[in-house]
Design an enzyme around this catalytic site. Structure first.
Site, PDB file in Angstrom:
ATOM      1  CE  LYS A 196      -1.171   2.105   3.945  1.00 34.66           C
ATOM      2  NZ  LYS A 196      -0.216   2.493   4.972  1.00 34.66           N
ATOM      3  CG  HIS A 227       0.621  -4.361   8.126  1.00 33.19           C
ATOM      4  ND1 HIS A 227       0.420  -3.068   7.730  1.00 33.19           N
ATOM      5  CD2 HIS A 227       0.663  -4.330   9.478  1.00 33.19           C
ATOM      6  CE1 HIS A 227       0.341  -2.290   8.812  1.00 33.19           C
ATOM      7  NE2 HIS A 227       0.510  -3.028   9.880  1.00 33.19           N
ATOM      8  CE  LYS A 271      -1.959  -5.129  12.676  1.00 33.01           C
ATOM      9  NZ  LYS A 271      -0.647  -4.983  13.271  1.00 33.01           N
ATOM     10  CG  ASP A 315      -0.785   6.019   6.984  1.00 35.23           C
ATOM     11  OD1 ASP A 315      -0.061   5.447   6.137  1.00 35.23           O
ATOM     12  OD2 ASP A 315      -0.551   5.979   8.214  1.00 35.23           O
ATOM     13  CG  HIS A 348      -4.154  -0.731   7.732  1.00 34.26           C
ATOM     14  ND1 HIS A 348      -3.632  -1.585   6.796  1.00 34.26           N
ATOM     15  CD2 HIS A 348      -3.156   0.153   8.025  1.00 34.26           C
ATOM     16  CE1 HIS A 348      -2.381  -1.225   6.536  1.00 34.26           C
ATOM     17  NE2 HIS A 348      -2.072  -0.178   7.258  1.00 34.26           N
ATOM     18  CE  LYS A 386       0.916   7.782  11.945  1.00 31.77           C
ATOM     19  NZ  LYS A 386       1.240   6.355  11.971  1.00 31.77           N
ATOM     20  CE  LYS A 403       1.291  -0.646  18.612  1.00 37.20           C
ATOM     21  NZ  LYS A 403       0.725  -0.090  17.379  1.00 37.20           N
TER      22      LYS A 403
HETATM   23  C1  BG6 Z   1       0.962   1.518   8.272  1.00 32.06           C
HETATM   24  C2  BG6 Z   1       0.840   3.017   8.294  1.00 32.06           C
HETATM   25  O1  BG6 Z   1       0.305   0.992   7.150  1.00 32.06           O
HETATM   26  O2  BG6 Z   1       0.372   0.996   9.460  1.00 32.06           O
HETATM   27  C3  BG6 Z   1       1.514   3.588   9.521  1.00 32.06           C
HETATM   28  O3  BG6 Z   1       1.433   3.553   7.129  1.00 32.06           O
HETATM   29  C4  BG6 Z   1       0.974   2.939  10.775  1.00 32.06           C
HETATM   30  O4  BG6 Z   1       1.355   4.995   9.595  1.00 32.06           O
HETATM   31  C5  BG6 Z   1       0.999   1.427  10.646  1.00 32.06           C
HETATM   32  O5  BG6 Z   1       1.787   3.344  11.856  1.00 32.06           O
HETATM   33  C6  BG6 Z   1       0.270   0.788  11.805  1.00 32.06           C
HETATM   34  O6  BG6 Z   1       0.496  -0.578  11.782  1.00 32.06           O
HETATM   35  P1  BG6 Z   1       0.394  -1.436  13.098  1.00 32.06           P
HETATM   36  O7  BG6 Z   1       0.607  -2.829  12.641  1.00 32.06           O
HETATM   37  O8  BG6 Z   1       1.461  -0.939  14.030  1.00 32.06           O
HETATM   38  O9  BG6 Z   1      -0.967  -1.182  13.644  1.00 32.06           O
END
Ligand code: BG6
Length: 506
Positions: A168, A198, A202, A255, A260, A359, A364
């Protein structure tokens, strides 16, 4: 467990192929375009190492790094070694295995977007066996995807067992996504194109389907009769770091949401596929993406929140704001957003889906919260909040369900919330693999179940685009939230209006 594809399901035109040794390990050629980049070092090579360590990769396999830098194979292996030291978990790191693995790694200095360059070095690395999987993993800037596919075709390196993996972002809107899809599609069939997200690698995202479709107890209540609303949160505690220039042109909507979070939403909301095949599964996800209610200007003004982090305190330390991170005097790029979405299907009529991501937030956590409706007729006076099912995508991977229970300490019939909680790491007594491990091996096998189909990408952009435009026209003004917080207050108001609150501290 990786999801398994029905053998008849998706890849009728693609050779799964490839020799396997007695233990089932598979032999293949894997070309990484952009092999000196961060993604390769941080994710791809460590993921391959784990697969190798688990004996999924046969020893004649070649992982061929390709980039423009004039490195020798020894130089490249030394870089790869450093990356593995940095990014492989200590519990998996073993010197002898690392050395064996590095033996599979090759390097070719070549600009793969230049069809007229000298491709003999790369050609010499590739096996001539017809059915050996050959994967081109394009981890470069998206503007190079089409020239790279053109050049691979021009140099006649596409075999029946070849696939191309695209990272992506696929485009920045519908039109640019279509250009990439059309351009790459000139040379590779849809069955040979693996668009990676990605999040689908998961385990906890894959598990959404297992929870829903292997547990009738959940699936029977998975609808508007029982569910009041759904929350999808992806909160990060990091800022944009060194990715400022890319991020500033993208923003959180492109993004995180276009790919996602809409994927997660479609897995939560889809109808059961008739079979567990890439085709059936993606058909059902697509129907949800198409059923998302288009956002009018009015909806954008009332049902979206866009914000950017300003400076703030995290653990007593002052954290710079986005503009400082970016090194620019102004920018209206959002690093936070919240959206109230609706899905126009019988199953989901009247159930808002709230999406938020940001962000530099306080915690988290990536979660899906399913909020059930209250008792229609309450016989107890002090009912706690209605049940919530929380899917913890990361960290603390697991699932919890809150239930009203009689408080044993109360003399009278008092109720309190009690929580059933499963921690997957403890329950399965295993490490959580990185997303890329499943994804890379699925691409090698030619299994598209964990990859995004062209029409899904386009449907996602179709829903996103009006919001992008509305924000460009400032229909919903940008707000500032202090770094280290959970976003602006208006995000809470978005839910409060419907009588709900964001679930924090899952
Ligand atoms: C990426 C984004 O695709 O996913 C990032 O470009 C983001 O900005 C990341 O931080 C988050 O991935 P994960 O697996 O940490 O949730």
């Amino acid at each position: 467990m990786p999801l398994r594809m029905d053998a008849t399901g998706s890849s009728s035109k693609i050779h799964a192929g490839g020799k396997r040794d007695n233990s089932g390990a598979v032999a293949f050629d894997f070309v990484i375009v952009g092999a000196t980049g961060d993604l390769t070092m941080r994710k791809l090579l460590p993921a391959f190492y784990e697969c190798f360590r688990r004996r999924q990769i046969e020893k004649s396999t070649k992982i061929i790094g390709v980039a423009r830098s004039g490195l020798s194979v020894e130089d490249y292996r030394a870089r790869a070694h450093e990356a593995l030291k940095g990014f492989v978990a200590t519990s998996s790191y073993d010197d002898a295995t690392i050395q064996d693995f590095l033996g599979l790694v090759e390097y070719v200095s070549l600009d793969m977007s230049d069809k007229d360059a000298d491709w003999t070095g790369l050609r010499a690395q590739l096996s001539t066996e017809r059915d050996r999987p050959r994967v081109f993993y394009v981890a470069t800037a998206p503007k190079l995807y089409v020239p790279t596919a053109d050049a691979i075709a021009h140099n006649e390196l596409i075999t029946e067992s070849s696939r191309i993996v695209l990272e992506k972002p696929i485009g920045t809107d519908q039109a640019t996504a279509a250009e990439i899809n059309d351009g790459v599609g000139q040379h590779f069939t849809e069955e040979q194109i693996f668009r990676i997200d990605h999040y689908l690698g998961k385990q906890t995202v894959q598990n959404i389907l297992a929870l829903r479709f292997a547990n009738p107890i959940l699936e029977r209540v998975w609808n508007t009769d029982s569910i009041a609303h759904v929350q999808i949160t992806a909160a990060e505690t990091v800022g944009v770091g060194k990715r400022g220039p890319y991020y500033d042109s993208a923003g959180a909507l492109r993004d995180m949401v276009q790919n996602h979070l809409l994927q997660v939403l479609s897995l939560v909301a889809m109808e059961p596929p008739t079979a567990f095949s890439a085709m059936d599964l993606r058909d059902e996800k697509l129907k949800i993406l198409r059923a998302l209610k288009p956002m009018s200007d009015h909806d954008i003004a009332t049902d979206t929140v866009r914000a950017q982090y300003g400076e703030g305190h995290v653990n007593g330390k002052l954290i710079p704001g986005y503009l400082d991170d970016l090194g620019a005097p102004t920018s209206t790029t959002e690093t936070y957003l919240a959206i109230r979405a609706e899905i126009r299907t019988a199953r989901w009529a009247g159930v808002p889906f709230y999406i938020r991501t940001g962000k530099q937030m306080a915690r988290k956590e990536t979660t899906v919260v399913i909020q059930f409706r209250p008792q229609p007729w309450a016989i107890f006076t002090d009912n706690p909040e209605p049940s919530q099912l929380v899917l913890r995508i990361q960290p603390n991977e697991g699932v919890s369900l809150s239930l009203a229970s009689k408080d044993p300490a109360s003399e009278q019939y008092r109720l309190r919330e009690a929580v059933l909680d499963v921690d997957y790491v403890k329950a399965f007594n295993t490490r959580y693999p990185d997303s890329y491990e499943d994804l890379l091996m699925a691409a090698v096998r030619g299994d598209q179940v964990l990859f995004i189909r062209r029409d899904e990408v386009e449907a996602s952009w179709r829903w996103i685009e009006p919001i992008l435009h509305g924000w460009e026209e400032n229909i919903r003004p940008l707000e500032i939230y202090p770094a280290g917080t959970q976003g602006p207050a208006s995000s809470d108001e978005l839910l409060a209006r419907d009588g709900f609150v964001w679930k924090e501290n899952t």
